[in-house]
Design a protein around this motif. Structure first.
Motif, short mmCIF file in Angstrom:
data_model
loop_
_atom_site.label_atom_id
_atom_site.label_comp_id
_atom_site.label_asym_id
_atom_site.label_seq_id
_atom_site.Cartn_x
_atom_site.Cartn_y
_atom_site.Cartn_z
N SER A 13 4.71 7.68 19.64
CA SER A 13 3.48 7.79 20.63
C SER A 13 2.29 8.46 20.24
N ARG A 14 2.38 9.21 19.76
CA ARG A 14 0.97 10.08 19.10
C ARG A 14 0.59 9.42 17.95
N TRP A 15 1.11 8.74 17.30
CA TRP A 15 0.64 8.10 15.98
C TRP A 15 0.95 6.55 15.83
N PRO A 16 -0.03 5.79 16.75
CA PRO A 16 0.08 4.17 16.93
C PRO A 16 -0.37 3.61 15.57
N VAL A 17 0.49 3.73 14.51
CA VAL A 17 0.08 3.32 13.15
C VAL A 17 -0.23 1.89 13.25
N GLU A 18 0.32 0.93 13.65
CA GLU A 18 -0.25 -0.49 13.45
C GLU A 18 -1.44 -0.78 14.40
N TYR A 19 -1.65 0.06 15.38
CA TYR A 19 -2.93 0.02 16.12
C TYR A 19 -4.17 0.48 15.28
N ILE A 20 -3.89 1.45 14.57
CA ILE A 20 -4.90 2.05 13.88
C ILE A 20 -5.18 1.13 12.55
N LEU A 21 -4.15 0.55 11.83
CA LEU A 21 -4.30 -0.40 10.74
C LEU A 21 -4.99 -1.51 11.13
N SER A 22 -4.80 -2.18 12.37
CA SER A 22 -5.37 -3.43 12.79
C SER A 22 -6.74 -3.30 12.85
N HIS A 23 -7.33 -2.10 13.21
CA HIS A 23 -8.54 -2.07 13.15
C HIS A 23 -9.52 -1.60 11.87
N GLY A 24 -8.68 -1.76 10.82
CA GLY A 24 -9.19 -1.56 9.26
C GLY A 24 -9.25 -0.29 8.73
N TYR A 25 -8.54 0.69 9.38
CA TYR A 25 -8.40 2.12 9.03
C TYR A 25 -7.12 2.31 8.28
N GLY A 26 -6.96 3.43 7.32
CA GLY A 26 -5.70 3.64 6.75
C GLY A 26 -5.52 5.17 7.55
N LEU A 27 -4.05 5.58 7.50
CA LEU A 27 -3.80 6.95 8.01
C LEU A 27 -2.91 7.64 7.02
N GLY A 28 -3.45 8.79 6.77
CA GLY A 28 -2.73 9.80 5.91
C GLY A 28 -2.22 10.88 6.80
N VAL A 29 -0.77 11.49 6.66
CA VAL A 29 -0.49 12.50 7.15
C VAL A 29 0.35 13.49 6.18
N ILE A 30 0.54 14.64 6.49
CA ILE A 30 1.26 15.79 5.95
C ILE A 30 1.92 16.46 6.87
N TYR A 31 3.09 16.63 6.79
CA TYR A 31 4.09 17.52 7.61
C TYR A 31 3.64 18.89 7.22
N TYR A 32 3.19 19.75 8.34
CA TYR A 32 2.66 20.96 8.09
C TYR A 32 3.54 21.89 7.68
N GLY A 33 4.82 21.92 8.08
CA GLY A 33 5.78 22.72 7.53
C GLY A 33 6.16 22.71 6.13
N ASP A 34 5.60 21.54 5.62
CA ASP A 34 5.59 21.48 4.00
C ASP A 34 4.99 22.33 3.46
N ILE A 35 3.86 22.92 4.19
CA ILE A 35 2.89 23.79 3.76
C ILE A 35 3.18 25.24 4.05
N ASP A 36 3.35 25.36 5.36
CA ASP A 36 3.64 26.76 5.80
C ASP A 36 4.55 26.64 6.97
N PRO A 37 5.77 26.79 7.02
CA PRO A 37 6.57 26.81 8.29
C PRO A 37 5.88 27.83 9.35
N ASP A 38 6.06 27.20 10.56
CA ASP A 38 5.20 27.80 11.64
C ASP A 38 5.94 28.78 12.28
N TYR A 39 6.36 29.87 11.54
CA TYR A 39 6.81 31.09 12.35
C TYR A 39 6.39 32.29 11.66
N ASP A 40 6.45 33.43 12.36
CA ASP A 40 5.87 34.67 11.72
C ASP A 40 6.89 35.30 10.81
N ASP A 41 6.95 35.20 9.54
CA ASP A 41 7.85 35.83 8.59
C ASP A 41 7.00 36.67 7.74
#
Length: 423
Positions: A177-205
């Motif tokens: 619901s937060r990433w309407p991929v087909e809707y974005i593509l239909s307007h001629g845009y690409g979409l690139g995403v990265i999972y933020y936890g791949d970079i740094d897990p979101d907790y304090d260690d």
């Protein structure tokens, strides 16, 4: 019903985390004075774009680095790109899909994060791209089985069927619901995403995992007081994804728009401030530490955010806990760092925690920087009405009905804005 359950669950978490007095009353906003945008910290007036770019802009950028988001460590990391998946005509034929591993390495070790890239299948020539991060994994933005599952840490979420800090096929598309991929593509845009936890897990260690350890000097075990926290390294990684996009012939790398929601909206603003290659910047409900003015002390405050999420900013920023009046900067100065590129700030009516009024004002008070480039800026200090976007070539803004979220309505405005000012 599932969306309602998720909202209730998140609300209960918020209550338990932030059980202290919070102000939402405009009549109780303290008197405050924002730092002058076009006066240096040494009292010199800035009168033209040249002086802005050579003197004031670097000065503002540096104070945010040293006293809030953190400086980038000097220890170097090489970044290589590996295309691991390339599929044409997926999503019922409307999309081409690529997965690219970003491989970070140096004498300290190696770390990998994955960029998922959707491009419209029926558009010839390079296309503009929205680039952002997601909270639970690339596979959560769309239910397509073509998207690989990540193997890194995931936050447990029973409503998303994520447990034991691992994901499986059951969580495919849970955030579509937060990433309407087909809707974005239909307007001629690409979409690139990265999972933020791949970079740094979101907790304090104290930054013992993720990408941070690659940047430590010999004998170092955590960032110094002024070095970056999670937001800093997430933002840096978005620039590394942009490095890849510049190599892809199907991407118009001069028209990459960095996007983020909530803490990742803070991240998109910091990425856009540092990396002027981003053609446009979108902050969706970014609140404290993002677009909202800190000195207003409405909703989430500096002390609350530092106590709840001590890993997001650098340790220096804690000096301003319950001490916002001593901040030598505020978030209108962050927005000014985007000039002359367009920036879009969005709020939600029921998201008082993020201080919608403060989010609007940061864009309004960033206007002097844009005026140095003779650009149109917001004409009134009054916020626009609900669901009545106000767009200019410099700062655009809307406040929609609803809560803290990203909706199809938001994306409709971002695409309309990008069509007008970027595409």
């Amino acid at each position: 019903m599932r969306k309602i359950a998720i909202y209730i669950w998140m609300s209960l978490i918020s209550v338990s985390l932030y059980s202290q007095e919070v102000n939402y009353d405009e009549n109780k906003v303290p008197d405050f004075q924002l730092p002058e945008l076009l006066t240096t910290f040494h009292g010199k007036s800035i009168n033209d774009a040249s002086a802005w770019e050579s003197v004031r802009r670097p000065e503002i950028l540096n104070v945010f680095r040293e006293q809030m988001y953190g400086t980038n460590p000097v220890h170097q990391v090489e970044v290589d790109f590996k295309l691991v998946k390339n599929k044409e005509k997926v999503l019922d034929g409307v999309a081409d899909l690529k997965e690219i591993d970003l491989i970070f390495s140096n004498d300290q070790g190696k770390h990998t994060a994955r960029l998922l890239l959707f491009l419209p299948a029926h558009v010839e020539g390079p296309v503009p791209v929205f680039l952002g991060m997601n909270f639970y994994g690339n596979h959560t933005i769309h239910p397509s089985a073509s998207i690989s599952l990540h193997q890194s840490w995931a936050r447990d979420n029973p409503l998303f069927l994520i447990s034991d800090q691992k994901v499986d096929d059951r969580s495919r598309g849970v955030r579509s619901s937060r990433w309407p991929v087909e809707y974005i593509l239909s307007h001629g845009y690409g979409l690139g995403v990265i999972y933020y936890g791949d970079i740094d897990p979101d907790y304090d260690d104290e930054f013992q995992n993720g990408l941070h350890p690659l940047f430590y000097k010999k004998g170092q075990t955590k960032p110094t007081e002024k070095e970056w926290g999670s937001i800093g390294i997430w933002a840096w990684s978005l620039s590394r994804a942009l490095d890849y996009l510049e190599t892809d012939a199907k991407v118009d790398h001069d028209k990459v728009i960095v996007f983020g929601h909530s803490r990742l909206g803070k991240t998109s603003l910091w990425a856009g401030a540092q990396d002027q290659r981003f053609a446009g910047i979108i902050s969706n409900n970014s609140g404290c530490g993002g677009a909202a003015l800190s000195k207003r002390k409405v909703g989430e405050t500096v002390k609350i955010i530092n106590n709840a999420f001590p890993h997001w900013f650098n340790d220096y920023f804690t000096r301003f806990n319950n001490n916002e009046e001593e901040l030598p900067f505020d978030q209108h100065m962050l927005i000014s760092l985007m000039a002359p590129r367009p920036v879009y700030i969005a709020s939600a009516k029921d998201d008082e925690w993020a201080d919608p009024r403060g989010e609007y004002l940061s864009g309004y008070y960033a206007a002097p920087a844009y005026k140095l480039y003779n650009m149109q800026t917001p004409s009134t200090i009054k916020s626009p009405a609900i669901n009545q976007p106000r767009m200019t070539e410099s700062v655009s803004y809307h406040i929609r009905s609803g809560r803290h979220d990203v909706t199809r309505y938001d994306w409709a405005q971002y695409i309309r804005w990008a069509d007008k000012y970027i595409k």
